[in-house]
Design an enzyme around this catalytic site. Structure first.
Site, PDB file in Angstrom:
ATOM      1  N   ARG A  44       0.818  -1.216   0.000  1.00 15.35           N
ATOM      2  CA  ARG A  44       0.000   0.000   0.000  1.00 15.35           C
ATOM      3  C   ARG A  44       0.850   1.264   0.000  1.00 15.35           C
ATOM      4  O   ARG A  44       0.382   2.328  -0.405  1.00 15.35           O
ATOM      5  CB  ARG A  44      -0.949  -0.004   1.201  1.00 15.35           C
ATOM      6  CG  ARG A  44      -2.083  -1.008   1.074  1.00 15.35           C
ATOM      7  CD  ARG A  44      -3.030  -0.957   2.253  1.00 15.35           C
ATOM      8  NE  ARG A  44      -2.375  -1.389   3.489  1.00 15.35           N
ATOM      9  CZ  ARG A  44      -2.996  -1.517   4.659  1.00 15.35           C
ATOM     10  NH1 ARG A  44      -4.290  -1.236   4.756  1.00 15.35           N
ATOM     11  NH2 ARG A  44      -2.357  -1.926   5.729  1.00 15.35           N
ATOM     12  N   LYS A 178      14.537 -26.593   4.909  1.00  9.21           N
ATOM     13  CA  LYS A 178      15.889 -26.805   5.430  1.00  9.21           C
ATOM     14  C   LYS A 178      16.432 -28.143   4.934  1.00  9.21           C
ATOM     15  O   LYS A 178      15.754 -29.170   4.987  1.00  9.21           O
ATOM     16  CB  LYS A 178      15.877 -26.776   6.962  1.00  9.21           C
ATOM     17  CG  LYS A 178      15.530 -25.415   7.554  1.00  9.21           C
ATOM     18  CD  LYS A 178      15.530 -25.482   9.068  1.00  9.21           C
ATOM     19  CE  LYS A 178      15.190 -24.122   9.688  1.00  9.21           C
ATOM     20  NZ  LYS A 178      16.242 -23.120   9.421  1.00  9.21           N
ATOM     21  N   HIS A 236       6.096 -26.240  12.987  1.00 11.17           N
ATOM     22  CA  HIS A 236       7.464 -26.721  12.797  1.00 11.17           C
ATOM     23  C   HIS A 236       7.691 -28.107  13.411  1.00 11.17           C
ATOM     24  O   HIS A 236       8.179 -29.031  12.744  1.00 11.17           O
ATOM     25  CB  HIS A 236       8.469 -25.751  13.406  1.00 11.17           C
ATOM     26  CG  HIS A 236       8.450 -24.389  12.787  1.00 11.17           C
ATOM     27  ND1 HIS A 236       8.002 -24.151  11.511  1.00 11.17           N
ATOM     28  CD2 HIS A 236       8.826 -23.176  13.277  1.00 11.17           C
ATOM     29  CE1 HIS A 236       8.108 -22.862  11.237  1.00 11.17           C
ATOM     30  NE2 HIS A 236       8.603 -22.257  12.293  1.00 11.17           N
ATOM     31  N   LYS A 332      11.141 -20.099  24.547  1.00  7.98           N
ATOM     32  CA  LYS A 332      11.913 -18.867  24.402  1.00  7.98           C
ATOM     33  C   LYS A 332      12.785 -18.680  25.648  1.00  7.98           C
ATOM     34  O   LYS A 332      12.477 -19.181  26.724  1.00  7.98           O
ATOM     35  CB  LYS A 332      10.967 -17.672  24.269  1.00  7.98           C
ATOM     36  CG  LYS A 332      10.083 -17.691  23.029  1.00  7.98           C
ATOM     37  CD  LYS A 332      10.830 -17.190  21.823  1.00  7.98           C
ATOM     38  CE  LYS A 332       9.896 -16.917  20.663  1.00  7.98           C
ATOM     39  NZ  LYS A 332      10.635 -16.417  19.475  1.00  7.98           N
ATOM     40  N   LYS A 337      20.408 -21.814  21.040  1.00 10.49           N
ATOM     41  CA  LYS A 337      19.610 -22.082  19.842  1.00 10.49           C
ATOM     42  C   LYS A 337      19.860 -23.522  19.436  1.00 10.49           C
ATOM     43  O   LYS A 337      21.006 -23.933  19.229  1.00 10.49           O
ATOM     44  CB  LYS A 337      20.016 -21.137  18.716  1.00 10.49           C
ATOM     45  CG  LYS A 337      19.157 -21.243  17.456  1.00 10.49           C
ATOM     46  CD  LYS A 337      19.613 -20.235  16.418  1.00 10.49           C
ATOM     47  CE  LYS A 337      18.743 -20.272  15.174  1.00 10.49           C
ATOM     48  NZ  LYS A 337      17.352 -19.863  15.442  1.00 10.49           N
TER      49      LYS A 337
END
Length: 499
Positions: A44, A178, A236, A332, A337
Site C-alpha cells: 500500500r 531446510k 514446525h 523462548k 539455539k
C-alpha cells in the site's frame, strides 16, 4: 526455468520480504533460475520502481549483483480495492511475458488478509480455478500461520478454494525447506540399516526439541496472540514429527509423501483434559541474570497467560509407533539455539555388562524389572537440524583392560565438514518448488487441519484449567515440571550436542 514467470510479492515492503524473500531470490538468480523471470512488489505504501529495486538489492547484500538484468517493478495497491487490483493486472500484462507468463503470487501479508487478497486477485481475473483453460499457470503461496485454530483453518481453506484448486495453493512452512529436515526422508528410507529400527520394537522414545535463546525482540504484541504452542509446535515440530514417523512412501511423488504425513497427524492421539493435565507442561520465563521476564516485555499484558514454553508427551496410535512416546519441547529464553531429533533405542534384552560388583544376573534382572535400577541406554541417534547440522550415533565400546566394562562412544557426521558451509536458504528451495509446481514441501489442506485438531485439544485443556502455568528463569531449560514427562527409566531431556 525456461518459461517466462512473474513473481508477485504482496507485503513487498515488510520485514519477511526484506529478510528472507529477496535474499532467496538473489540466490535463485545466482544459480540461474530467474533468467526468464520478473519481480513485482505490491504494497500500500507509495514507492517508485527504482526505490523498490534499491530496497531489493540492499536486502540481497553481497548477492545483489546477481539481480542485474532482472526486471523489477512496484505497484501500490490495496488487496481490498478493485481499482488498484485492476491497475496491478494492467502492470503485470505490461511486464515481460505478459498474460502468457506463469504467475506466482506470494502473500507475505497478515493472515487476516489472505482470503481478501485471493478474492481481489480473482475479481480482476489474475487467478482462476481452471488454469488449463488459460495460457499459463497461476499459483498462490500463503505464509504461516494458516489460521489460529481448527475452525479458522477450515474457514480459510473454504474461502481460498472458492477461487483456487488445491493444486494451486502452496501453504509454506519454511522448516521444510531446510536441507537437514529434508534429509530425514533420505536418511530413513535410503539406509537399510536404520529404517528397520524405526518402530515400537526397537525405539523407546523420540525427543524433538526446538529452543531459542532470545525473548520477544520487540514482537511482544504479536506473540500475545500466538504463544509457543501455536507459533512453533503446531507447525514446525509437528512437521518434523511427521517425517520421523511416516511410513515409507511408494515413490517421491508429492502426494505419496504428503499423504503419509497426513496419516501420521491423523494417528496422533487427540488429548483429553486428563491427558493435557498429565502430559503437557507450559510456562513463562521470568527475569533472571539481567534478562527481562516475559511480563516485562514491550507489548505484553501485565497479567498475560500466554505460554513461552511448552513440552508435550504425545502418542501416535499406529501399528508402527503404538506405545512409543514422542516428547516435543519448545521455548523462548532457553540457554541456546537448538533444533534436533533424538531417537532413543531400547536397552538390550539381557544386561550382560557393567553389572554392579557382587550382583548376580538374576538379582540385576529383578531390580531392573522393579524399577530399582535403570540400565544405561547405549544407543541414541541424534539428528541435528540447527545450528549444527549433523548426525551422531552413540554406542557402547569395551574399555581396554581385563574387565568387560562398556563405556559410551560416538560416531559423528557433520554436514559442513562434508559439504561445506553453503546451504541454500530454505526460502530459495521453497520458492523454486512453487514456481516449478512441486508441492512436496508444502502443507495440504487436510494436513493443516489435522495439525490444528491436535493442537486445539491441548489449548482447550489449558483453558479448562489443566496443566497450570509454570515459571522458569530466563536462560534456563524451562520449568522443572517438564522432567516429569519422562516416566520410569526413560531418561531426560537432551541438552544439545555434546551436552
Amino acid at each position: 526455468m525456461n518459461e517466462p514467470a512473474q513473481i508477485i510479492v504482496f507485503g513487498a515492503t515488510g520485514d519477511l520480504a526484506r529478510r528472507k524473500l529477496y535474499p532467496a531470490l538473489a540466490h535463485l538468480a545466482e544459480d540461474g533460475h530467474l533468467k526468464h523471470a520478473s519481480l513485482i512488489g505490491v504494497s500500500r505504501r507509495p514507492r517508485t520502481d527504482d526505490e523498490f529495486a534499491s530496497t531489493v538489492r540492499e536486502s540481497a547484500g553481497d548477492l545483489a549483483h546477481h539481480l542485474e538484468g532482472l526486471p523489477i517493478a512496484y505497484v501500490s495497491a490495496d488487496v481490498t480495492d478493485e481499482a488498484s487490483m485492476k491497475a496491478l493486472c494492467d502492470r503485470l500484462d505490461a511486464m515481460p511475458g505478459g498474460a502468457k507468463a506463469g504467475r506466482l503470487f506470494y502473500l507475505s501479508l497478515a493472515p487476516s488478509l489472505f482470503a481478501s487478497a485471493v478474492e481481489g486477485l480473482a475479481a480482476v481475473g489474475l487467478i482462476h480455478q481452471h488454469e488449463e483453460e488459460k495460457e499459463a499457470w497461476r499459483r498462490v503461496v500463503v505464509e504461516k500461520p494458516f489460521g489460529h485454530d481448527l475452525p479458522s483453518a477450515r474457514a480459510l481453506n473454504a474461502e481460498l478454494h472458492e477461487h483456487l484448486r488445491e493444486e494451486q495453493l502452496y501453504r509454506i512452512d519454511h522448516y521444510l525447506g531446510k536441507e537437514t529436515v529434508q534429509n530425514l526422508l533420505g536418511f530413513r528410507f535410503h539406509n537399510a540399516i536404520f529404517e528397520p529400527l524405526f518402530n515400537r520394537h526397537h525405539v523407546e522414545l523420540v525427543q524433538i526439541t526446538q529452543s531459542e535463546p532470545l525473548g520477544m525482540e520487540g514482537r511482544g504484541a504479536f506473540y500475545e496472540e500466538v504463544g509457543a504452542l501455536r507459533d512453533v509446535v503446531q507447525n514446525h515440530l509437528l512437521q518434523v514429527l511427521t517425517l520421523v514417523a511416516m511410513e515409507p512412501p511408494v515413490s517421491l511423488e508429492p502426494e505419496a509423501i504428503r499423504g503419509h504425513k497426513v496419516d501420521v497427524l491423523r494417528a496422533l492421539r487427540v488429548m483429553s483434559p486428563e491427558d493435557v493435565e498429565r502430559d503437557t507442561v507450559r510456562g513463562q520465563y521470568v527475569a533472571s541474570e539481567g534478562k527481562a521476564g516475559y511480563l516485562e516485555e514491550e507489548g505484553v499484558s501485565a497479567d498475560s497467560s500466554t505460554e513461552t514454553f511448552v513440552a508435550v508427551r504425545a502418542q501416535i496410535d499406529s501399528w508402527r509407533w503404538a506405545g512409543v512416546p514422542f516428547l516435543l519441547r519448545h521455548g523462548k529464553q532457553l540457554p541456546r539455539k537448538l533444533t534436533e531429533v533424538q531417537i532413543q533405542f531400547r536397552t538390550p534384552a539381557l544386561q550382560l555388562f557393567n553389572r554392579p560388583e557382587g550382583m548376580s544376573q538374576s538379582e540385576l534382572r529383578r531390580k531392573l524389572e522393579a524399577g530399582e535400577l535403570c540400565a544405561r541406554r547405549p544407543n541414541v541417534l541424534t539428528l541435528g537440524i540447527q545450528p549444527r547440522e549433523g548426525i551422531q550415533l552413540s554406542f557402547g565400546m569395551k574399555r581396554p583392560g581385563p574387565a568387560m566394562i562398556m563405556q559410551p562412544a560416538e560416531l559423528d557426521f557433520d554436514y559442513e565438514e562434508t559439504f561445506g558451509s553453503q546451504f541454500a536458504p530454505a526460502y530459495e528451495r521453497l520458492i523454486l518448488d512453487a514456481m516449478r509446481g512441486d508441492p512436496t514441501l508444502f502443507l495440504r489442506a487436510d494436513e493443516a487441519e489435522a495439525a490444528w485438531e491436535w493442537t486445539d485439544a491441548i489449548r482447550d485443556g489449558w483453558a479448562g484449567g489443566a496443566s497450570p502455568m509454570r515459571t522458569y528463569p530466563a536462560g534456563s531449560w524451562g520449568p522443572e515440571e517438564c522432567h516429569e514427562l519422562f516416566r520410569g527409566c526413560e531418561g531426560g531431556w537432551t541438552r544439545g550436542p555434546r551436552g
